[in-house]
Write a protein that holds these residues in place. Sequence first.
Motif, mmCIF file in Angstrom:
data_model
loop_
_atom_site.group_PDB
_atom_site.id
_atom_site.type_symbol
_atom_site.label_atom_id
_atom_site.label_comp_id
_atom_site.label_asym_id
_atom_site.label_seq_id
_atom_site.Cartn_x
_atom_site.Cartn_y
_atom_site.Cartn_z
ATOM 1 N N THR A 114 0.849 -1.200 0.000
ATOM 2 C CA THR A 114 0.000 0.000 0.000
ATOM 3 C C THR A 114 0.881 1.244 0.000
ATOM 4 O O THR A 114 1.858 1.314 0.754
ATOM 5 N N PRO A 115 0.567 2.244 -0.834
ATOM 6 C CA PRO A 115 1.335 3.493 -0.787
ATOM 7 C C PRO A 115 1.251 4.123 0.599
ATOM 8 O O PRO A 115 0.201 4.101 1.247
ATOM 9 N N ALA A 116 2.359 4.673 1.058
ATOM 10 C CA ALA A 116 2.407 5.290 2.385
ATOM 11 C C ALA A 116 3.199 6.589 2.311
ATOM 12 O O ALA A 116 4.336 6.607 1.837
ATOM 13 N N TYR A 117 2.578 7.663 2.773
ATOM 14 C CA TYR A 117 3.237 8.957 2.867
ATOM 15 C C TYR A 117 3.767 9.103 4.295
ATOM 16 O O TYR A 117 3.002 9.013 5.258
ATOM 17 N N CYS A 118 5.065 9.355 4.430
ATOM 18 C CA CYS A 118 5.713 9.350 5.745
ATOM 19 C C CYS A 118 6.344 10.711 6.026
ATOM 20 O O CYS A 118 6.946 11.324 5.142
ATOM 21 N N VAL A 119 6.249 11.137 7.273
ATOM 22 C CA VAL A 119 6.661 12.490 7.642
ATOM 23 C C VAL A 119 8.159 12.715 7.463
ATOM 24 O O VAL A 119 8.574 13.826 7.124
ATOM 25 N N GLY A 120 8.969 11.693 7.704
ATOM 26 C CA GLY A 120 10.410 11.862 7.610
ATOM 27 C C GLY A 120 11.122 10.553 7.355
ATOM 28 O O GLY A 120 10.497 9.491 7.191
ATOM 29 N N ALA A 136 8.293 -2.440 6.701
ATOM 30 C CA ALA A 136 7.015 -3.132 6.895
ATOM 31 C C ALA A 136 6.363 -3.531 5.578
ATOM 32 O O ALA A 136 5.291 -4.153 5.583
ATOM 33 N N GLY A 137 6.983 -3.142 4.457
ATOM 34 C CA GLY A 137 6.489 -3.577 3.156
ATOM 35 C C GLY A 137 5.633 -2.581 2.415
ATOM 36 O O GLY A 137 5.069 -2.915 1.363
ATOM 37 N N PHE A 138 5.537 -1.342 2.912
ATOM 38 C CA PHE A 138 4.713 -0.339 2.238
ATOM 39 C C PHE A 138 5.518 0.374 1.146
ATOM 40 O O PHE A 138 6.753 0.419 1.190
ATOM 41 N N ALA A 139 4.804 0.916 0.171
ATOM 42 C CA ALA A 139 5.431 1.674 -0.911
ATOM 43 C C ALA A 139 5.531 3.126 -0.468
ATOM 44 O O ALA A 139 4.531 3.838 -0.423
ATOM 45 N N VAL A 140 6.724 3.568 -0.144
ATOM 46 C CA VAL A 140 6.923 4.778 0.651
ATOM 47 C C VAL A 140 7.263 6.003 -0.191
ATOM 48 O O VAL A 140 8.036 5.938 -1.144
#
Length: 233
Positions: A72-78, A88-92
């Motif tokens: 799953t696409p994941a938007y990460c703060v930093g 964890a396997g997410f598309a970052v």
Amino acid sequence: MIPILIVTRPAPGDTAFMSAITARWTGALRVIPSPLLKIAPLDATLPDAGALVFTSVHGVAQAPRLGARPGTPAYCVGTRTGHAASDAGFAVRIGQGTARELTDLIIATKPAQPLAHIRGVHTRGDISETLRQAGLTCHDVPAYSQTACPLNAEAQQALAGDTPVVVPLFSPRSTTIFEAEGPFRAPVHVIAISDAARTRSLMKSCQVAAAPTLDAMVDATLTCLGALDGADQ
């Protein structure tokens, strides 16, 4: 006089921070772990979403139990949160370290599917509302609590002494909890992760890290410890 470092960050971030400090520090140092927050999972339901939003590694840690699917696409703060999400396997996709920069990234990407912000009960930046105001659909998913913890006996004893104490504070909530424990007899040097986390109480000094990142907090902490060590010689 050997300076004292009180590590207030909750697990697992406390270990990563202490390891980064001790790997680079060559002088004598007394390290006291005394987390000011305890992270505990909450019952939560993950809505159908095409992408996830993470503003901490704690949110990433909760995602699998909520049924978030790898890939799953994941938007990460930093960077640190992004690395945890990638592991964890997410598309970052990684922001520049602040809530504002993260929402700017998401808005510029214009995801067509709904998003879900997996977060703690206490949070800043109002990310979901900012995204909704930009015309995107974002669900809030409070998935863990951040319960306040008092300083332990060893930390309290250090803060009641005469030896300089360095206290890195990684969130505004941690700062509020720490300030409530005062006043302190010891000369306290605070390293704040952001202006929002800057202490307003009477401390010996308060320095804000150059960026809201683990690396910047480590750099600022080592600089402060070095200054204290040098002044003692």
